[in-house]
Design a protein around this motif. Structure first.
Motif, short mmCIF file in Angstrom:
data_model
loop_
_atom_site.label_atom_id
_atom_site.label_comp_id
_atom_site.label_asym_id
_atom_site.label_seq_id
_atom_site.Cartn_x
_atom_site.Cartn_y
_atom_site.Cartn_z
N PRO A 185 0.84 -1.20 0.00
CA PRO A 185 0.00 0.00 0.00
C PRO A 185 0.87 1.25 0.00
O PRO A 185 1.92 1.28 0.66
N ILE A 186 0.48 2.26 -0.76
CA ILE A 186 1.30 3.46 -0.88
C ILE A 186 0.53 4.69 -0.39
O ILE A 186 -0.70 4.76 -0.47
N ALA A 187 1.28 5.66 0.10
CA ALA A 187 0.69 6.92 0.59
C ALA A 187 1.72 8.01 0.40
O ALA A 187 2.94 7.76 0.35
N GLY A 188 1.25 9.25 0.29
CA GLY A 188 2.15 10.38 0.10
C GLY A 188 2.11 10.88 -1.32
O GLY A 188 1.57 10.25 -2.22
N ALA A 189 2.72 12.04 -1.54
CA ALA A 189 2.67 12.68 -2.85
C ALA A 189 3.50 11.95 -3.89
O ALA A 189 3.13 11.91 -5.07
N GLU A 190 4.61 11.35 -3.48
CA GLU A 190 5.48 10.61 -4.40
C GLU A 190 6.04 9.39 -3.68
O GLU A 190 6.51 9.50 -2.55
N VAL A 191 6.00 8.24 -4.34
CA VAL A 191 6.42 6.99 -3.71
C VAL A 191 7.28 6.21 -4.69
O VAL A 191 6.91 6.03 -5.86
N ARG A 192 8.42 5.72 -4.21
CA ARG A 192 9.25 4.80 -5.00
C ARG A 192 8.82 3.38 -4.65
O ARG A 192 8.82 2.97 -3.49
N ILE A 193 8.44 2.61 -5.67
CA ILE A 193 7.94 1.25 -5.47
C ILE A 193 9.12 0.28 -5.42
O ILE A 193 10.01 0.32 -6.27
N GLY A 194 9.12 -0.61 -4.43
CA GLY A 194 10.19 -1.59 -4.31
C GLY A 194 9.96 -2.79 -5.20
O GLY A 194 9.02 -3.55 -4.98
N LEU A 195 10.81 -2.96 -6.21
CA LEU A 195 10.71 -4.11 -7.11
C LEU A 195 12.10 -4.74 -7.24
O LEU A 195 12.83 -4.49 -8.21
N PRO A 196 12.52 -5.54 -6.27
CA PRO A 196 13.87 -6.11 -6.29
C PRO A 196 14.14 -6.87 -7.59
O PRO A 196 13.32 -7.66 -8.04
N GLY A 197 15.30 -6.60 -8.18
CA GLY A 197 15.70 -7.31 -9.38
C GLY A 197 15.17 -6.74 -10.68
O GLY A 197 15.58 -7.18 -11.76
N ALA A 198 14.25 -5.78 -10.61
CA ALA A 198 13.70 -5.21 -11.85
C ALA A 198 14.74 -4.31 -12.51
O ALA A 198 15.46 -3.58 -11.82
N PRO A 199 14.82 -4.32 -13.85
CA PRO A 199 15.80 -3.48 -14.55
C PRO A 199 15.30 -2.06 -14.74
O PRO A 199 15.71 -1.37 -15.68
N PHE A 200 14.40 -1.61 -13.89
CA PHE A 200 13.82 -0.28 -13.99
C PHE A 200 13.35 0.15 -12.60
O PHE A 200 13.24 -0.66 -11.68
N THR A 201 13.09 1.43 -12.47
CA THR A 201 12.45 1.94 -11.25
C THR A 201 10.98 2.21 -11.55
O THR A 201 10.61 2.48 -12.70
N LEU A 202 10.16 2.12 -10.52
CA LEU A 202 8.73 2.40 -10.66
C LEU A 202 8.36 3.42 -9.58
O LEU A 202 8.59 3.18 -8.38
N THR A 203 7.82 4.55 -10.04
CA THR A 203 7.47 5.63 -9.13
C THR A 203 6.00 5.96 -9.27
O THR A 203 5.45 5.92 -10.38
N ALA A 204 5.35 6.27 -8.16
CA ALA A 204 3.94 6.67 -8.16
C ALA A 204 3.82 8.11 -7.69
O ALA A 204 4.55 8.53 -6.78
N ARG A 205 2.92 8.85 -8.30
CA ARG A 205 2.62 10.22 -7.87
C ARG A 205 1.12 10.39 -7.73
O ARG A 205 0.36 9.91 -8.57
#
Length: 322
Positions: free
Chosen positions: A119-139
């Motif tokens: 579950p995510i909260a806040g204006a901007e969140v970095r999603i934890g995806l271990p091993g993924a070749p990319f970052t995933l961010t939510a706003r």
């Protein structure tokens, strides 16, 4: 051969039509599959599209309106029934956790323990995806209920230039050393740097903006995206309704793409008020402000991520060994 494409499982907004299922979008990226907003009927649409529960590594919900989440029970139960063995990260607004629990356990079934909830909260969140070749961010976006947009971003890298390597006599294991350490001593005794034998390789980016009026979070989500999937619920004549209900028009979506420097714009989440004959009007309105590639999403279409941008190396004059 890696796959980077968007499998469109549904394109309707609140009410499905004969030709549009509720939302559902599977972004496939080098063996990872992010399923965004599975609405009612997503499980069956996956069968029609030729994708399976095993393709899903992450499930992202923007918010808890029914057209974006009523497919969760079927998808979760299919993950369990098909014996998906890898972890599946489930990302959703923390404010809707009670709705998530109801959807996650909506019926009796032989459950699975591979669902990893975040579950995510806040204006901007970095999603934890271990091993993924990319970052995933939510706003956080602007909608009558809490809603998030998502941005996938691959890190920048380097493209090695075979002609430059050959000119400097760098071959075999020396290439790996050069990549790891940034410089290497060539057979002729000269120190060769990584910059002399490579050019920057911009990381690719994709963004998913669903159910929001224009707000400050939209621009950073879309910035420089190779692929932008964005709602365009209304046409310009209904701009007042779009603002009232927290949505975008096709022209507004096009404006976002133009300002953000997007390469391929995918319009979706269409109101049931518009007949199929109006489909071209969404592209026409977006095109008044965006001169790039526009796709009006249709159920079961596959939209490729545009090929990687090529960085043209500087002139090779004087690039040989000193």
């Amino acid at each position: 051969m890696s796959t980077r494409d968007l499998v469109i499982l549904g394109t309707a907004s609140a009410v499905p039509t004969r030709v549009r299922n509720h939302n559902g979008y599977l972004l496939r990226w080098d063996g990872h599959g992010i399923l965004f907003d599975p609405g009612e009927g997503t499980q069956r649409q996956m069968l029609h599209a030729g994708v399976s529960a095993n393709d899903i590594t992450c499930l992202c919900l923007t918010h808890f309106h029914g057209d974006h989440c009523l497919g969760v029970p079927g998808v979760v139960q299919r993950i369990a029934r098909d014996g998906v063995a890898h972890p599946v990260r489930a990302v959703f607004p923390a404010s809707g956790s009670e709705y998530w629990r109801r959807l996650r356990h909506a019926a009796v079934f032989a459950d699975t323990d591979v669902i990893d909830e975040e579950p995510i909260a806040g204006a901007e969140v970095r999603i934890g995806l271990p091993g993924a070749p990319f970052t995933l961010t939510a706003r956080r976006l602007s909608h009558p209920v809490e809603s998030y947009g998502y941005r996938l971003e691959e890190p920048d890298g380097l493209t090695m230039l075979p002609d430059r390597l050959a000119a400097h006599g760098v071959a075999g294991p020396l290439v790996g050393t050069l990549q790891r350490e940034g410089s290497v001593v060539a057979p002729n005794g000269r120190t060769v740097t990584l910059e002399e034998c490579s050019v920057p390789r911009p990381g690719q980016k994709a963004a998913f903006v669903m159910d929001s009026r224009l707000c400050d979070a939209v621009a950073p989500l879309a910035a420089g995206a190779d692929l932008l999937v964005i709602e365009s619920t209304f046409l310009g004549a209904d701009a007042r309704l779009a603002e009232e209900y927290g949505h975008l028009t096709a022209a507004q979506a096009g404006g976002v793409a133009a300002e953000a420097g997007v390469r391929r714009l995918v319009l979706t989440h269409f109101s049931e008020r518009y007949p199929a004959a109006d489909q071209r009007r969404f592209a026409e309105e977006a095109a008044t402000v965006f001169g790039g590639d526009i796709v009006v999403a249709r159920d079961l279409d596959r939209v490729p991520v545009p090929p990687r941008r090529r960085v043209v190396p500087a002139s090779t004059a004087g690039a040989g060994p000193a």
